[in-house]
Design an enzyme around this catalytic site. Structure first.
Site, PDB file in Angstrom:
ATOM      1  CE1 TYR A  56       0.416 169.277  90.800  1.00 26.41           C
ATOM      2  CE2 TYR A  56      -1.224 168.180  90.022  1.00 26.41           C
ATOM      3  CZ  TYR A  56      -0.491 169.825  90.154  1.00 26.41           C
ATOM      4  OH  TYR A  56      -1.041 170.334  89.943  1.00 26.41           O
TER       5      TYR A  56
ATOM      6  N   PRO B 113      -8.232 177.314  94.090  1.00 27.09           N
ATOM      7  CG  PRO B 113     -10.502 175.569  93.626  1.00 27.09           C
ATOM      8  CD  PRO B 113      -8.887 176.283  94.050  1.00 27.09           C
ATOM      9  CG  LEU B 114     -12.022 175.504  97.937  1.00 27.90           C
ATOM     10  CD1 LEU B 114     -12.522 173.900  98.340  1.00 27.90           C
ATOM     11  CD2 LEU B 114     -12.893 176.614  97.903  1.00 27.90           C
TER      12      LEU B 114
END
Length: 260
Positions: free
Chosen positions: A64, A209-210
């Site tokens: 990241y 999850p979204l």
């Protein structure tokens, strides 16, 4: 006064943490590349997640940024509270923004772990995932390297990311799988590994999850997190955000309807 963990608790890598975790992928620049536009806000979001909302499961990866999110975590949270689990991932290279490639050569994995230890300021990575299984390298070599590092005390527990059921079964021949991290949301809602993890007693960490922000508007946010949490006590979603207002909405959604 202690803060009630959002959505209750789950045990991951031997530590009891909040079932609602926090993903740090969005605390970087566009394309998961470089530094955030607002460093101060990124640091404050991390601190609020832990100190104001009681989130004790922080998920990151050396890829990241690359390296940006791990450095932010250390800046924001070091020295780490005893109840906080910082999980990271190794085994991916980042040639450019939005470009990801698995790289599971044993020497590279070892170098990644050593670098993550330095960036996070730890003597041991409590939970280290193999970010992706590299099809060009024998899985025994990839997992064997992480297992050797565990034997040296540099890794506490080993997890797998973006894997199929057969990968989990095969990995079990070489390591004790501490957690599995796969995509799961109301749109990408089918994953056979979910039930396998339930049967094997392995925590299932649901990333995206979204749906990468497509489900953030209410009632989509609340319904999405509630659906995930009701799939079983072994499921732990790790929504990611770089905005304080969105973080507050996520925690509020869990409190309003996310607890099974």
């Amino acid at each position: 006064m202690s803060i009630e963990p959002p959505a209750g608790t789950i045990t991951i890598a031997g530590k009891t943490v909040s079932r609602l975790g926090f993903g740090t992928m969005r605390l970087t620049g566009p394309g998961t590349w470089g530094h955030p536009e607002d460093f101060t806000t990124a640091v404050f979001v991390l601190r609020e997640a832990v100190n104001a909302y009681g989130i004790t499961h922080i998920d990151t990866a050396d890829a990241y940024g690359p390296h940006t999110a791990e450095a932010l975590i250390r800046h924001a949270l070091y020295p780490y509270p005893d109840d906080v689990l910082v999980a990271t991932k190794v085994g991916m290279i980042r040639p450019a923004p939005n470009v990801w490639a698995p790289h599971g050569h044993p020497g590279y994995l070892r170098a990644c772990v050593e670098a993550s230890l330095r960036r996070l300021g730890r003597e041991r990575l409590e939970l280290c995932y193999l970010h992706r299984i590299d099809p060009k390298v024998p899985i025994a070599d990839q997992l064997g390297t992480l297992q050797a590092l565990k034997g040296e005390g540099k890794i506490g527990h080993i997890g797998l990311s973006k894997v199929a059921s057969e990968d989990i079964r095969l990995a079990g021949k070489y390591i004790t799988v501490a957690a599995v991290q796969n995509v799961l949301n109301v749109r990408d809602h089918f994953d056979p590994a979910l039930e396998l993890c339930r049967d094997l007693g392995i925590p299932y960490v649901a990333y995206r999850p979204l749906d990468a922000g497509n489900l953030v508007r209410s009632p989509g946010l609340e319904a999405s997190l509630s659906w995930l949490l009701q799939l079983g006590p072994h499921v732990a979603p790790i929504p990611a955000t770089s905005r304080l207002s969105h973080l507050a909405e996520i925690v509020s959604a869990v409190g309003a309807g996310g607890r099974p």
